[in-house]
Design an enzyme around this catalytic site. Structure first.
Site, PDB file in Angstrom:
ATOM      1  N   ASP A  67       0.812  -1.219   0.000  1.00 30.80           N
ATOM      2  CA  ASP A  67       0.000   0.000   0.000  1.00 30.80           C
ATOM      3  C   ASP A  67       0.841   1.262   0.000  1.00 30.80           C
ATOM      4  O   ASP A  67       2.057   1.217   0.210  1.00 30.80           O
ATOM      5  CB  ASP A  67      -0.969  -0.004   1.193  1.00 30.80           C
ATOM      6  CG  ASP A  67      -0.344  -0.524   2.482  1.00 30.80           C
ATOM      7  OD1 ASP A  67       0.894  -0.538   2.572  1.00 30.80           O
ATOM      8  OD2 ASP A  67      -1.082  -0.900   3.391  1.00 30.80           O
ATOM      9  N   ASN A 136      -7.816  -2.880  14.065  1.00 35.75           N
ATOM     10  CA  ASN A 136      -9.209  -3.161  13.671  1.00 35.75           C
ATOM     11  C   ASN A 136      -9.297  -4.329  12.684  1.00 35.75           C
ATOM     12  O   ASN A 136     -10.334  -4.566  12.092  1.00 35.75           O
ATOM     13  CB  ASN A 136      -9.843  -1.904  13.039  1.00 35.75           C
ATOM     14  CG  ASN A 136      -9.136  -1.470  11.757  1.00 35.75           C
ATOM     15  OD1 ASN A 136      -8.153  -2.085  11.341  1.00 35.75           O
ATOM     16  ND2 ASN A 136      -9.624  -0.419  11.135  1.00 35.75           N
ATOM     17  N   HIS A 138      -7.491  -4.709   9.873  1.00 38.28           N
ATOM     18  CA  HIS A 138      -7.229  -4.447   8.452  1.00 38.28           C
ATOM     19  C   HIS A 138      -5.963  -5.165   7.976  1.00 38.28           C
ATOM     20  O   HIS A 138      -5.040  -5.412   8.746  1.00 38.28           O
ATOM     21  CB  HIS A 138      -7.199  -2.939   8.136  1.00 38.28           C
ATOM     22  CG  HIS A 138      -6.016  -2.174   8.629  1.00 38.28           C
ATOM     23  ND1 HIS A 138      -6.095  -0.827   8.936  1.00 38.28           N
ATOM     24  CD2 HIS A 138      -4.719  -2.525   8.847  1.00 38.28           C
ATOM     25  CE1 HIS A 138      -4.905  -0.393   9.322  1.00 38.28           C
ATOM     26  NE2 HIS A 138      -4.051  -1.411   9.274  1.00 38.28           N
ATOM     27  N   GLU A 143      -9.855  -1.778   5.108  1.00 44.30           N
ATOM     28  CA  GLU A 143     -10.514  -1.507   6.379  1.00 44.30           C
ATOM     29  C   GLU A 143     -11.770  -2.368   6.497  1.00 44.30           C
ATOM     30  O   GLU A 143     -12.259  -2.915   5.500  1.00 44.30           O
ATOM     31  CB  GLU A 143     -10.904  -0.016   6.439  1.00 44.30           C
ATOM     32  CG  GLU A 143      -9.733   0.942   6.278  1.00 44.30           C
ATOM     33  CD  GLU A 143      -8.870   1.051   7.538  1.00 44.30           C
ATOM     34  OE1 GLU A 143      -8.805   0.089   8.327  1.00 44.30           O
ATOM     35  OE2 GLU A 143      -8.240   2.110   7.722  1.00 44.30           O
TER      36      GLU A 143
HETATM   37  C1  F6R Z   1       1.380  -1.540   6.114  1.00 41.22           C
HETATM   38  C2  F6R Z   1       0.073  -2.165   6.203  1.00 41.22           C
HETATM   39  C3  F6R Z   1      -0.750  -2.129   7.454  1.00 41.22           C
HETATM   40  C4  F6R Z   1       0.034  -2.500   8.710  1.00 41.22           C
HETATM   41  C5  F6R Z   1      -0.852  -2.438   9.930  1.00 41.22           C
HETATM   42  C6  F6R Z   1      -0.086  -2.715  11.214  1.00 41.22           C
HETATM   43  O1  F6R Z   1       1.912  -1.700   4.832  1.00 41.22           O
HETATM   44  O2  F6R Z   1      -0.341  -2.679   5.235  1.00 41.22           O
HETATM   45  O3  F6R Z   1      -1.817  -3.038   7.287  1.00 41.22           O
HETATM   46  O4  F6R Z   1       0.580  -3.774   8.557  1.00 41.22           O
HETATM   47  O5  F6R Z   1      -1.460  -1.192  10.032  1.00 41.22           O
HETATM   48  O6  F6R Z   1       0.833  -1.700  11.446  1.00 41.22           O
HETATM   49  P1  F6R Z   1       1.936  -1.840  12.597  1.00 41.22           P
HETATM   50  O7  F6R Z   1       2.858  -2.911  12.183  1.00 41.22           O
HETATM   51  O8  F6R Z   1       2.613  -0.491  12.627  1.00 41.22           O
HETATM   52  O9  F6R Z   1       1.198  -2.157  13.848  1.00 41.22           O
END
Ligand code: F6R
Length: 241
Positions: A67, A136, A138, A143
């Site tokens: 992303d 959440n 995702h 989301e």
């Molecule tokens: C990042 C991504 C997000 C993260 C998620 C967890 O490329 O795709 O889905 O993996 O938000 O983030 P952290 O690791 O910072 O808790």
């Protein structure tokens, strides 16, 4: 789902790096799907160390990131382009042309998403996808309530995600409200998936991911339907299941 519980974040990073190393040893031109965020940073550090010790060769590896924030240029310090270059790519021998990220400033967003999907196909699909998980549930920036079959697309970020990511920006007003992300369908097409989660704040969502009903409310539950998923979690993240 194969759930591996390890003692702590360090062990999680070591195990994840080992699985990536094994994959590349098996297939030198592996197509990797990569994640940003805090969770995989230790894995990237371990991979860089392995590269420096001559244990891993990235010269034929191809990468696709999950992303990118909509509206942030690759040079923006909070862009995922910047993160990947400064955390990982600059330290290893991957050719620049093998590195793929979504362009958050593309004028034609639909065309950009299609370009990405086509390129993944052209490269033969993703062999191994690394994932973190949002509080959440995702995956990427898919989301809750997003269709479980989606391809790469533009999303509106949830308030929860904007709050969680505001720690990286000076003010919450600077956090982009939209992002480009591989879809759940894109992620589910990967041959193998490794999901990483660390810390108490992920315990609840990990329990739901493993034991909950598959639903768009917790997008990560869809992983129950994939045939080759390894979830590596530390003891804190494992504490509720
Ligand atoms: C990042 C991504 C997000 C993260 C998620 C967890 O490329 O795709 O889905 O993996 O938000 O983030 P952290 O690791 O910072 O808790």
């Amino acid at each position: 789902m194969n759930v591996v519980t390890v003692k702590n974040y360090h062990q999680l990073s070591v195990q994840a790096a080992q699985l990536v190393t094994d994959q590349i040893a098996k297939k030198r031109n592996t197509v990797l799907g990569l994640a940003t965020g805090q969770t995989p940073v230790g894995m990237y550090r371990e991979l860089v160390q392995k590269f420096q010790q001559g244990e891993i060769d990235f010269s034929q590896v191809v990468t696709f990131n999950l992303d990118e924030y909509y509206g942030l240029s690759p040079e923006h310090p909070q862009s995922y382009h910047y993160f990947m270059w400064h955390t990982f790519f600059r330290y290893i021998n991957i050719p620049t042309e093998n590195i793929h990220l979504l362009n958050g400033t593309a004028e034609d967003i639909t065309g950009e998403c299609q370009r990405y999907e086509d390129l993944i196909q052209q490269k033969g699909g993703i062999d191994l996808q690394i994932l973190g998980i949002g509080d959440n549930g995702h995956l990427g920036f898919n989301e809750p309530a997003i269709g479980l079959n989606s391809k790469t697309h533009l999303v509106n970020l949830s308030e929860e995600t904007i709050q969680a990511n505001s720690k990286y920006f000076n003010t919450i007003g600077e956090v982009p409200r939209q992002a480009l992300t591989m879809g759940i369908g894109t992620i589910m097409n990967a041959e193998k998936i490794i999901l990483l989660a660390s810390g108490l704040k992920k315990a609840h969502v990990i329990a739901r991911t493993i034991h909950g009903k598959v639903s768009t409310e917790v997008p990560a539950t869809v992983l129950q339907l994939h045939q080759d998923v390894t979830i590596i979690i530390d003891q804190e993240a494992a504490s509720e299941f």
